[in-house]
Design a protein around this motif. Structure first.
Motif, PDB file in Angstrom:
ATOM      1  N   GLY A   1      20.563  81.236 -95.057  1.00 44.98           N
ATOM      2  CA  GLY A   1      20.658  79.946 -94.383  1.00 44.98           C
ATOM      3  C   GLY A   1      21.987  79.784 -93.655  1.00 44.98           C
TER       4      GLY A   1
ATOM      5  N   ASN B   1      21.998  68.774-101.470  1.00 44.26           N
ATOM      6  CA  ASN B   1      23.267  69.299-101.958  1.00 44.26           C
ATOM      7  C   ASN B   1      24.355  68.521-101.227  1.00 44.26           C
TER       8      ASN B   1
ATOM      9  N   ASP C   1      17.628  71.282 -93.258  1.00 42.57           N
ATOM     10  CA  ASP C   1      17.843  72.399 -94.179  1.00 42.57           C
ATOM     11  C   ASP C   1      16.995  72.130 -95.426  1.00 42.57           C
TER      12      ASP C   1
ATOM     13  N   TYR D   1      16.113  73.444-100.916  1.00 37.11           N
ATOM     14  CA  TYR D   1      15.629  73.107-102.271  1.00 37.11           C
ATOM     15  C   TYR D   1      14.232  72.495-102.265  1.00 37.11           C
TER      16      TYR D   1
ATOM     17  N   THR E   1      15.932  78.771 -96.502  1.00 42.38           N
ATOM     18  CA  THR E   1      16.441  79.988 -97.146  1.00 42.38           C
ATOM     19  C   THR E   1      15.557  80.331 -98.335  1.00 42.38           C
TER      20      THR E   1
ATOM     21  N   LYS F   1      17.072  80.553-103.079  1.00 34.44           N
ATOM     22  CA  LYS F   1      16.847  79.850-104.347  1.00 34.44           C
ATOM     23  C   LYS F   1      15.431  80.075-104.867  1.00 34.44           C
TER      24      LYS F   1
ATOM     25  N   ARG G   1      19.271  87.781 -99.069  1.00 33.94           N
ATOM     26  CA  ARG G   1      19.855  87.244 -97.836  1.00 33.94           C
ATOM     27  C   ARG G   1      18.781  87.031 -96.778  1.00 33.94           C
TER      28      ARG G   1
HETATM   29  C1  LIG Z   1      21.767  73.204 -98.529  1.00 30.22           C
HETATM   30  C2  LIG Z   1      22.065  74.652 -98.529  1.00 30.22           C
HETATM   31  N1  LIG Z   1      21.826  75.385 -97.432  1.00 30.22           N
HETATM   32  C3  LIG Z   1      22.085  76.699 -97.389  1.00 30.22           C
HETATM   33  C4  LIG Z   1      22.642  77.344 -98.471  1.00 30.22           C
HETATM   34  C5  LIG Z   1      22.982  78.804 -98.370  1.00 30.22           C
HETATM   35  O1  LIG Z   1      21.883  79.567 -98.159  1.00 30.22           O
HETATM   36  P1  LIG Z   1      22.000  81.158 -98.087  1.00 30.22           P
HETATM   37  O2  LIG Z   1      22.447  81.650 -99.402  1.00 30.22           O
HETATM   38  O3  LIG Z   1      20.619  81.560 -97.730  1.00 30.22           O
HETATM   39  O4  LIG Z   1      22.973  81.475 -96.986  1.00 30.22           O
HETATM   40  C6  LIG Z   1      22.918  76.634 -99.620  1.00 30.22           C
HETATM   41  C7  LIG Z   1      23.529  77.339-100.766  1.00 30.22           C
HETATM   42  O5  LIG Z   1      24.130  76.833-101.625  1.00 30.22           O
HETATM   43  C8  LIG Z   1      22.633  75.262 -99.651  1.00 30.22           C
HETATM   44  O6  LIG Z   1      22.920  74.521-100.722  1.00 30.22           O
END
Ligand SMILES: Cc1ncc(COP(=O)(O)O)c(C=O)c1O
Length: 415
Positions: A114, A193, A221, A224, A250, A253, A260
């Motif tokens: 992400g 987050n 984004d 989650y 992404t 999680k 990645r």
């Molecule tokens: C809201 C959010 N977006 C993206 C990411 C990061 O994603 P990635 O590990 O795929 O780069 C995180 C990771 O903590 C996140 O909390």
């Protein structure tokens, strides 16, 4: 930057060579966070890492073997910059199935996580001094990316229903007076987050309508989204207006972070430019990871892993909230997440979570102070983020007890 000097070298010896953007990139909050995750004497509610207990490593092993048998020439080779055709096709059907959105293949691409998607987006849209709007508080990494392109992050407050569209309207008006058009608004509508808050369906509709009417690009984004504790989530912004939203999902999680892999969906014009920008970052997201994701999914194991992860995090979250209810001073407040990794604590006004952090470490408890999640002009001192995703279930209550003691000792009883 002094902190990165190693091997006894003179700190800052190359300072005169640094690019102008470097001072804006300095934020040691993330590194500190990851450092805390490894200390054994500390119960850490700090890092937002997925619990390794949710990974189906034996099944992943089988899948990796299968990939080597079936298509080593694809999995081990460079791949097309926008992603393997099968990954893009799969993501299109995934969006159709989960979100009811039908898009063309040109509207989706695969990125190395992400964060890379955010980096590419800022790279194609943000010139020095440009404004990017972000929920306040928001994901640290997103603000850091914009700062690294010398963009200016302007925060828009959230409440218990998510981003405040009224506050957004006021911010846009104020920027309009200064003839500033924001490049985009970044939002995490699901189990955000750091706050754990989910944007209500009504807010989503209001936000999309306001953005469409004012020519504001939305970046959603959904890191989650799949980790909701209840079966139904409000609609994605993307499904409400696919032409005006970039969605970033992404699989860090839901599959595992080391893969990645993330997928992006949005207006083909912008996805095309992001693909162009990707030619000078890594050229392609790992075909090996993409092939593993595809085979894992084909066998139905991605759904199985996600279902298991939801149960694990839901139980952890219940224990966390129940412990907080019993053990934290009555003058504190916190959010009640319906998914994801985080709850967000509000201290009485006179307390400062950054100032309290050393005492917390001495007491064997770690959290993330709230300030770094806000735009620099905003005051986040009375907040802190607690993550239940990576702490052992049997440590949750003791961790909350320690935190409660630290807050009480800092003077939470005083109004
Ligand atoms: C809201 C959010 N977006 C993206 C990411 C990061 O994603 P990635 O590990 O795929 O780069 C995180 C990771 O903590 C996140 O909390």
């Amino acid at each position: 930057v002094d902190s990165v000097a190693t091997h006894g070298e003179e700190a800052g010896r190359w300072r005169e060579l640094y690019a102008r953007r470097v001072p804006g990139m300095q934020n040691d909050a993330l590194a500190t966070l990851l450092g805390l995750a490894g200390r054994h004497d500390v119960i850490s509610f700090a890092g937002g890492l997925p619990d390794p207990a949710t990974f189906l490593e034996h099944k992943l092993g089988e899948v990796a073997r299968q990939v080597m048998l079936d298509a080593p020439g694809v999995a081990l080779q460079y791949g097309p910059t926008p992603g393997l055709p099968q990954t893009r096709e799969w993501f299109l059907s995934y969006l159709a199935h989960h979100e009811g959105v039908t898009l063309e293949r040109e509207a989706v691409m695969v990125t190395s996580g992400g964060v890379e998607a955010l980096d590419l987006l800022n790279k194609i849209l943000v010139d020095p001094g440009d404004v990017v709007l972000m929920e306040s508080p928001s994901y640290l990494g997103a603000g850091m990316v914009t700062a690294s392109y010398e963009g200016q992050v302007v925060g828009v407050p959230i409440d218990e229903d998510g981003l405040s569209v009224d506050a957004l309207r006021a911010t846009m008006e104020e920027l309009g007076h200064r003839h500033k058009r924001p490049k985009f608004l970044y939002t995490i509508p699901d189990h955000q987050n750091p706050s754990g808050i989910t944007m209500s369906a009504e807010r989503r509709r209001d936000l999309v309508a306001f953005a469409a009417e004012s020519g504001l690009l939305l970046v959603e984004d959904v890191a989650y989204r799949r980790l909701g504790f209840t079966p139904k989530q409000p609609p994605t912004l993307c499904s409400l207006n696919p032409g005006g939203v970039i969605l970033i999902e992404t699989f860090a999680k839901t599959l595992f972070p080391a893969a990645r892999i993330a997928c992006v969906a949005g207006p083909a014009e912008l996805v095309d430019l992001m693909t162009l920008a990707k030619q000078t970052t890594d050229q392609c997201a790992s075909p090996l990871s993409q092939a593993i994701l595809m085979e894992f999914e084909r066998r139905g194991w991605l759904d199985e892993q996600v279902a298991h992860a939801r149960m694990v995090y839901a139980e952890r979250c219940r224990t966390m909230l129940d412990s907080m209810q019993r053990l934290l001073p009555a003058t504190t407040r916190w959010t009640r997440p319906r998914g994801g990794f985080f709850t967000w604590l509000t201290l009485p006004e006179h307390l400062d979570s950054t100032a309290m952090a050393p005492a917390a470490m001495d007491a064997g408890i770690a959290y993330v102070p709230g300030q770094p999640f806000f735009a620099p002009t905003q005051d986040g001192r009375r907040y802190l983020r607690l993550s239940y995703s990576y702490v052992a279930l049997h440590d949750v209550e003791e961790g909350v007890r320690r935190l409660g003691d630290v807050i009480a000792a800092a003077g939470a009883g005083r109004a």
